[in-house]
Write a protein that holds these residues in place. Structure first.
Motif, PDB file in Angstrom:
ATOM      1  N   GLN A  36      -9.301 -13.285  -5.345  1.00  0.00           N
ATOM      2  CA  GLN A  36     -10.717 -13.563  -5.119  1.00  0.00           C
ATOM      3  C   GLN A  36     -11.133 -13.200  -3.689  1.00  0.00           C
ATOM      4  O   GLN A  36     -12.255 -12.753  -3.455  1.00  0.00           O
ATOM      5  CB  GLN A  36     -11.019 -15.030  -5.417  1.00  0.00           C
ATOM      6  N   PHE A  37     -10.228 -13.396  -2.737  1.00  0.00           N
ATOM      7  CA  PHE A  37     -10.484 -13.032  -1.342  1.00  0.00           C
ATOM      8  C   PHE A  37     -10.751 -11.530  -1.266  1.00  0.00           C
ATOM      9  O   PHE A  37     -11.731 -11.082  -0.654  1.00  0.00           O
ATOM     10  CB  PHE A  37      -9.253 -13.410  -0.507  1.00  0.00           C
ATOM     11  N   THR A  38      -9.893 -10.749  -1.916  1.00  0.00           N
ATOM     12  CA  THR A  38     -10.050  -9.295  -1.932  1.00  0.00           C
ATOM     13  C   THR A  38     -11.369  -8.905  -2.592  1.00  0.00           C
ATOM     14  O   THR A  38     -12.104  -8.057  -2.077  1.00  0.00           O
ATOM     15  CB  THR A  38      -8.857  -8.639  -2.662  1.00  0.00           C
ATOM     16  N   THR A  43     -16.868  -6.706  -2.381  1.00  0.00           N
ATOM     17  CA  THR A  43     -18.234  -6.802  -2.908  1.00  0.00           C
ATOM     18  C   THR A  43     -19.210  -7.437  -1.918  1.00  0.00           C
ATOM     19  O   THR A  43     -20.375  -7.659  -2.267  1.00  0.00           O
ATOM     20  CB  THR A  43     -18.239  -7.615  -4.223  1.00  0.00           C
ATOM     21  N   SER A  44     -18.735  -7.759  -0.724  1.00  0.00           N
ATOM     22  CA  SER A  44     -19.565  -8.413   0.301  1.00  0.00           C
ATOM     23  C   SER A  44     -20.189  -9.707  -0.210  1.00  0.00           C
ATOM     24  O   SER A  44     -21.321 -10.044   0.103  1.00  0.00           O
ATOM     25  CB  SER A  44     -20.668  -7.467   0.804  1.00  0.00           C
ATOM     26  N   ASP A  45     -19.421 -10.452  -0.993  1.00  0.00           N
ATOM     27  CA  ASP A  45     -19.912 -11.679  -1.620  1.00  0.00           C
ATOM     28  C   ASP A  45     -19.501 -12.888  -0.767  1.00  0.00           C
ATOM     29  O   ASP A  45     -18.444 -13.472  -0.963  1.00  0.00           O
ATOM     30  CB  ASP A  45     -19.348 -11.786  -3.033  1.00  0.00           C
ATOM     31  N   TYR A  46     -20.368 -13.240   0.165  1.00  0.00           N
ATOM     32  CA  TYR A  46     -20.041 -14.350   1.062  1.00  0.00           C
ATOM     33  C   TYR A  46     -20.013 -15.688   0.330  1.00  0.00           C
ATOM     34  O   TYR A  46     -19.326 -16.616   0.757  1.00  0.00           O
ATOM     35  CB  TYR A  46     -21.001 -14.400   2.264  1.00  0.00           C
ATOM     36  N   ARG A  47     -20.722 -15.803  -0.780  1.00  0.00           N
ATOM     37  CA  ARG A  47     -20.677 -17.058  -1.556  1.00  0.00           C
ATOM     38  C   ARG A  47     -19.302 -17.226  -2.207  1.00  0.00           C
ATOM     39  O   ARG A  47     -18.726 -18.310  -2.176  1.00  0.00           O
ATOM     40  CB  ARG A  47     -21.784 -17.088  -2.598  1.00  0.00           C
ATOM     41  N   THR A  82     -24.600  -9.087   4.859  1.00  0.00           N
ATOM     42  CA  THR A  82     -25.957  -8.847   4.363  1.00  0.00           C
ATOM     43  C   THR A  82     -26.470  -7.561   5.011  1.00  0.00           C
ATOM     44  O   THR A  82     -26.388  -7.387   6.214  1.00  0.00           O
ATOM     45  CB  THR A  82     -26.880 -10.032   4.706  1.00  0.00           C
ATOM     46  N   ASN A  83     -26.966  -6.666   4.179  1.00  0.00           N
ATOM     47  CA  ASN A  83     -27.486  -5.368   4.636  1.00  0.00           C
ATOM     48  C   ASN A  83     -26.434  -4.487   5.296  1.00  0.00           C
ATOM     49  O   ASN A  83     -26.757  -3.640   6.123  1.00  0.00           O
ATOM     50  CB  ASN A  83     -28.677  -5.560   5.596  1.00  0.00           C
ATOM     51  N   ASN A  84     -25.177  -4.691   4.951  1.00  0.00           N
ATOM     52  CA  ASN A  84     -24.106  -3.836   5.464  1.00  0.00           C
ATOM     53  C   ASN A  84     -23.470  -3.144   4.260  1.00  0.00           C
ATOM     54  O   ASN A  84     -22.804  -3.773   3.460  1.00  0.00           O
ATOM     55  CB  ASN A  84     -23.069  -4.662   6.226  1.00  0.00           C
ATOM     56  N   ASN A  85     -23.685  -1.860   4.143  1.00  0.00           N
ATOM     57  CA  ASN A  85     -23.183  -1.104   2.997  1.00  0.00           C
ATOM     58  C   ASN A  85     -21.825  -0.472   3.250  1.00  0.00           C
ATOM     59  O   ASN A  85     -21.387   0.372   2.475  1.00  0.00           O
ATOM     60  CB  ASN A  85     -24.199  -0.026   2.601  1.00  0.00           C
ATOM     61  N   GLN A  86     -21.176  -0.844   4.322  1.00  0.00           N
ATOM     62  CA  GLN A  86     -19.881  -0.273   4.655  1.00  0.00           C
ATOM     63  C   GLN A  86     -18.842  -0.703   3.618  1.00  0.00           C
ATOM     64  O   GLN A  86     -18.669  -1.895   3.366  1.00  0.00           O
ATOM     65  CB  GLN A  86     -19.459  -0.746   6.046  1.00  0.00           C
ATOM     66  N   GLU A  87     -18.178   0.258   3.009  1.00  0.00           N
ATOM     67  CA  GLU A  87     -17.138  -0.062   2.030  1.00  0.00           C
ATOM     68  C   GLU A  87     -15.897  -0.543   2.762  1.00  0.00           C
ATOM     69  O   GLU A  87     -15.519  -0.008   3.798  1.00  0.00           O
ATOM     70  CB  GLU A  87     -16.818   1.160   1.173  1.00  0.00           C
ATOM     71  N   ARG A  88     -15.274  -1.565   2.183  1.00  0.00           N
ATOM     72  CA  ARG A  88     -14.068  -2.126   2.791  1.00  0.00           C
ATOM     73  C   ARG A  88     -13.163  -2.665   1.699  1.00  0.00           C
ATOM     74  O   ARG A  88     -13.607  -3.018   0.614  1.00  0.00           O
ATOM     75  CB  ARG A  88     -14.417  -3.211   3.797  1.00  0.00           C
ATOM     76  N   THR A  89     -11.904  -2.731   2.027  1.00  0.00           N
ATOM     77  CA  THR A  89     -10.945  -3.414   1.172  1.00  0.00           C
ATOM     78  C   THR A  89      -9.941  -4.115   2.079  1.00  0.00           C
ATOM     79  O   THR A  89      -9.763  -3.720   3.230  1.00  0.00           O
ATOM     80  CB  THR A  89     -10.243  -2.437   0.195  1.00  0.00           C
ATOM     81  N   ILE A  90      -9.343  -5.150   1.545  1.00  0.00           N
ATOM     82  CA  ILE A  90      -8.348  -5.893   2.313  1.00  0.00           C
ATOM     83  C   ILE A  90      -7.139  -6.121   1.424  1.00  0.00           C
ATOM     84  O   ILE A  90      -7.265  -6.355   0.231  1.00  0.00           O
ATOM     85  CB  ILE A  90      -8.932  -7.225   2.857  1.00  0.00           C
ATOM     86  N   SER A  91      -5.966  -5.983   2.015  1.00  0.00           N
ATOM     87  CA  SER A  91      -4.703  -6.172   1.299  1.00  0.00           C
ATOM     88  C   SER A  91      -3.848  -7.155   2.078  1.00  0.00           C
ATOM     89  O   SER A  91      -3.938  -7.231   3.310  1.00  0.00           O
ATOM     90  CB  SER A  91      -3.945  -4.848   1.189  1.00  0.00           C
ATOM     91  N   PHE A  92      -3.001  -7.876   1.349  1.00  0.00           N
ATOM     92  CA  PHE A  92      -2.152  -8.892   1.961  1.00  0.00           C
ATOM     93  C   PHE A  92      -0.697  -8.651   1.599  1.00  0.00           C
ATOM     94  O   PHE A  92      -0.374  -8.302   0.467  1.00  0.00           O
ATOM     95  CB  PHE A  92      -2.559 -10.292   1.477  1.00  0.00           C
ATOM     96  N   ARG A  93       0.161  -8.870   2.566  1.00  0.00           N
ATOM     97  CA  ARG A  93       1.604  -8.891   2.339  1.00  0.00           C
ATOM     98  C   ARG A  93       2.109 -10.139   3.061  1.00  0.00           C
ATOM     99  O   ARG A  93       1.480 -10.620   3.995  1.00  0.00           O
ATOM    100  CB  ARG A  93       2.263  -7.615   2.826  1.00  0.00           C
TER     101      ARG A  93
END
Length: 170
Positions: A36-38, A43-47, A82-93
């Motif tokens: 869910q964190f990823t 998706t820039s879903d702060y909620r 909000t209003n940031n369209n920058q694509e991002r992804t995060i991975s964890f190890r």
């Protein structure tokens, strides 16, 4: 001899049940928290991001040398995403995962990638330590600390840690 065989058999089954229970908890943590964190980051879903954290969250930023409440921490993500369209992804190890049925401590390395697949692709790394608590049957982040450790955390640090699905490493 009969008692020794019974003792060894009992020990094997008890230890197998304990390991299985830990793997079950780790699988649930992966589902409740890390997947869910990823998703929240991508998706820039702060909620959604806020829902992963306990209302009692203590957020410590090692590089920023700040301690934040949940409200202030999530508000920062709301403003940033909000209003940031920058694509991002995060991975964890992971370096360490210590859990029981209602609390846990997990340390590891994250890799944040922005502008993935473009000429401007960038990677950021950090070491994290979270304390988890199961609340109403769902794992939540109670304490969250991370730091780049003066930019010493890198791709090699990330690769040398264990993948989150490698449950037998803990």
């Amino acid at each position: 001899m009969k008692h020794l065989k019974l003792f060894l058999l009992t020990t094997f089954f008890v230890s197998h049940v304990i390991i299985s229970q830990n793997n079950k908890n780790l699988e649930q943590i992966n589902k409740d928290v890390w997947e869910q964190f990823t998703k929240a980051f991508e998706t820039s879903d702060y909620r959604l991001f806020g829902s992963l954290h306990s209302e009692d969250l203590i957020r410590v930023g090692g590089d920023g040398k700040r301690i934040l409440s949940k409200e202030n921490y999530i508000k920062g993500y709301e403003n940033r995403w909000t209003n940031n369209n920058q694509e991002r992804t995060i991975s964890f190890r992971f370096l360490e995962r210590i859990i029981n049925d209602d609390s846990g401590s997990e340390r590891g390395i994250y890799k944040l990638t922005v502008n993935k697949g473009t000429q401007n692709e960038q990677h950021y790394y950090g070491k994290f330590h979270v304390i988890l608590r199961k609340e109403s049957g769902i794992w939540k982040i109670l304490v969250d600390y991370d730091s780049s450790e003066n930019n010493t955390i890198n791709e090699s640090s990330f690769i040398n840690a264990f993948h989150q699905d490698n449950l037998d490493s803990y």
